[in-house]
Scaffold this active site. Sequence first.
Site, PDB file in Angstrom:
ATOM      1  N   LYS A 178       0.833  -1.205   0.000  1.00  0.00           N
ATOM      2  CA  LYS A 178       0.000   0.000   0.000  1.00  0.00           C
ATOM      3  C   LYS A 178       0.865   1.251   0.000  1.00  0.00           C
ATOM      4  CE  LYS A 178      -3.434  -1.832   3.002  1.00  0.00           C
ATOM      5  NZ  LYS A 178      -2.604  -2.686   3.684  1.00  0.00           N
ATOM      6  N   LEU A 202      15.008  -6.327   4.674  1.00  0.00           N
ATOM      7  CA  LEU A 202      14.341  -7.534   5.175  1.00  0.00           C
ATOM      8  C   LEU A 202      14.997  -8.800   4.657  1.00  0.00           C
ATOM      9  CD1 LEU A 202      10.800  -6.195   4.351  1.00  0.00           C
ATOM     10  CD2 LEU A 202      11.498  -6.842   6.666  1.00  0.00           C
ATOM     11  N   ASP A 252      -2.822 -10.005  12.305  1.00  0.00           N
ATOM     12  CA  ASP A 252      -3.184  -9.973  10.886  1.00  0.00           C
ATOM     13  C   ASP A 252      -2.628 -11.192  10.151  1.00  0.00           C
ATOM     14  OD1 ASP A 252      -4.446  -8.986   8.673  1.00  0.00           O
ATOM     15  OD2 ASP A 252      -2.955  -7.445   8.225  1.00  0.00           O
TER      16      ASP A 252
HETATM   17  P1  ATP Z   1       1.158  -3.628   3.089  1.00  0.00           P
HETATM   18  O1  ATP Z   1       2.275  -4.112   3.939  1.00  0.00           O
HETATM   19  O2  ATP Z   1       1.323  -2.217   2.651  1.00  0.00           O
HETATM   20  O3  ATP Z   1      -0.175  -3.951   3.611  1.00  0.00           O
HETATM   21  P2  ATP Z   1       1.876  -5.692   1.365  1.00  0.00           P
HETATM   22  O4  ATP Z   1       2.096  -6.553   2.534  1.00  0.00           O
HETATM   23  O5  ATP Z   1       1.098  -6.256   0.241  1.00  0.00           O
HETATM   24  O6  ATP Z   1       1.188  -4.371   1.748  1.00  0.00           O
HETATM   25  P3  ATP Z   1       4.674  -5.309   1.152  1.00  0.00           P
HETATM   26  O7  ATP Z   1       4.991  -5.888   2.490  1.00  0.00           O
HETATM   27  O8  ATP Z   1       5.167  -3.961   0.862  1.00  0.00           O
HETATM   28  O9  ATP Z   1       3.209  -5.154   0.803  1.00  0.00           O
HETATM   29  O10 ATP Z   1       5.151  -6.325   0.039  1.00  0.00           O
HETATM   30  C1  ATP Z   1       4.735  -6.249  -1.292  1.00  0.00           C
HETATM   31  C2  ATP Z   1       5.052  -7.573  -1.952  1.00  0.00           C
HETATM   32  O11 ATP Z   1       6.452  -7.730  -2.062  1.00  0.00           O
HETATM   33  C3  ATP Z   1       4.551  -8.763  -1.168  1.00  0.00           C
HETATM   34  O12 ATP Z   1       3.273  -9.066  -1.522  1.00  0.00           O
HETATM   35  C4  ATP Z   1       5.549  -9.848  -1.560  1.00  0.00           C
HETATM   36  O13 ATP Z   1       5.116 -10.483  -2.726  1.00  0.00           O
HETATM   37  C5  ATP Z   1       6.821  -9.067  -1.823  1.00  0.00           C
HETATM   38  N1  ATP Z   1       7.710  -9.127  -0.670  1.00  0.00           N
HETATM   39  C6  ATP Z   1       7.669  -8.328   0.405  1.00  0.00           C
HETATM   40  N2  ATP Z   1       8.646  -8.637   1.291  1.00  0.00           N
HETATM   41  C7  ATP Z   1       9.314  -9.680   0.749  1.00  0.00           C
HETATM   42  C8  ATP Z   1      10.432 -10.475   1.198  1.00  0.00           C
HETATM   43  N3  ATP Z   1      11.023 -10.249   2.353  1.00  0.00           N
HETATM   44  N4  ATP Z   1      10.857 -11.460   0.389  1.00  0.00           N
HETATM   45  C9  ATP Z   1      10.231 -11.691  -0.794  1.00  0.00           C
HETATM   46  N5  ATP Z   1       9.180 -10.990  -1.260  1.00  0.00           N
HETATM   47  C10 ATP Z   1       8.718  -9.993  -0.510  1.00  0.00           C
END
Ligand code: ATP
Length: 314
Positions: A53, A120, A168
């Site tokens: 988001k 991360l 969550d």
């Molecule tokens: P929000 O946290 O804003 O609610 P979200 O969880 O969908 O949204 P992010 O945590 O920003 O978004 O991650 C976006 C996407 O990036 C995830 O859906 C995932 O596919 C990928 N992603 C995030 N973190 C990692 C990670 N540590 N390793 C691999 N892929 C990742």
Amino acid sequence: MSRMEPPQQTSLAHETELMERRMLEEIKRRRDAGQDSWALEDFEIGCPLGRGKFGRVYLAREKITKYPVALKLLVKNELVKHEMEEQLTREIEIQSHLKHENILQLLTYFVDEKRVFLVLEYASKGELFRELNAQKHRRFEEPKCAKYIYQVASALQACHDCQVIHRDIKPENILISARGDIKIADFGWSVHNSSQTKRRKTICGTEHYLAPEMVKNMEHTHLVDNWCVGILCYELLVGRTPFESKSSPEAFRRICKAHIDFPPYIGTLARDLITKLLQVKPEDRLCLKEVMMHPFIVKHWPLKSVDDAPKPAK
Ligand code: ATP
Ligand code: MG
């Protein structure tokens, strides 16, 4: 072995472990030297991994150690506009202190004038949600489900031991490592269950995963996570959540009754585990240690030795 053969799994794992150790040493070195100031220049940026988001996530590699990481980039203006600063600070605080092999590690973070960067641990197999969608009929076989539920319960137990409630849990917030293990991510809704705020009232989480006490806007405790483990177990085996309805009010009514319809192919042990987690009264829910020892889990995911037990991350 001929030169063209791919490296063996064990040597790959060994190399990754070495890289990880070097990366952790580098983080420690900078912290000890008082130069905890990482910058974008410390990383080679690779392909985008996804979009959230408030930001984008890229595959990146730390230049000295070559350790692959996921770099999450958040724009400060956006965070301020949506009043997310406090939530992000809490997420960073909580996630950097939780160390468990099934919890996605926040290695470090840094800021520049306009952005916040979260470094991360990289979970190369992506979201559990995506893996589930790729299955025939969108559901896992029992052994796979048992393994995942065991690891989720183990990670949540570590959170609860540190007085943290995740709030969550759902397949979108669970990532899968290169080895196929669970990595709980997204601590955006998590909260420190400190003594002053023992019982919380904020409604959070995703509609289909909301516990009855949240639907009723009553106080809640760490036991909301146990409810989510029940919903998750059902979704992994059935392909949808148990109280899905045409409208939200109807779904909320069903959640508060917690009457579960099981498709005929769901076995007795799985039914027993899910039913014992999806209890309206929080105190009646199975505790996480009992989940990990439940006959459904033990049947499909027996720990072979003490070495297989979850270890705290280094
Ligand atoms: P929000 O946290 O804003 O609610 P979200 O969880 O969908 O949204 P992010 O945590 O920003 O978004 O991650 C976006 C996407 O990036 C995830 O859906 C995932 O596919 C990928 N992603 C995030 N973190 C990692 C990670 N540590 N390793 C691999 N892929 C990742
Ligand atoms: Mg997420």
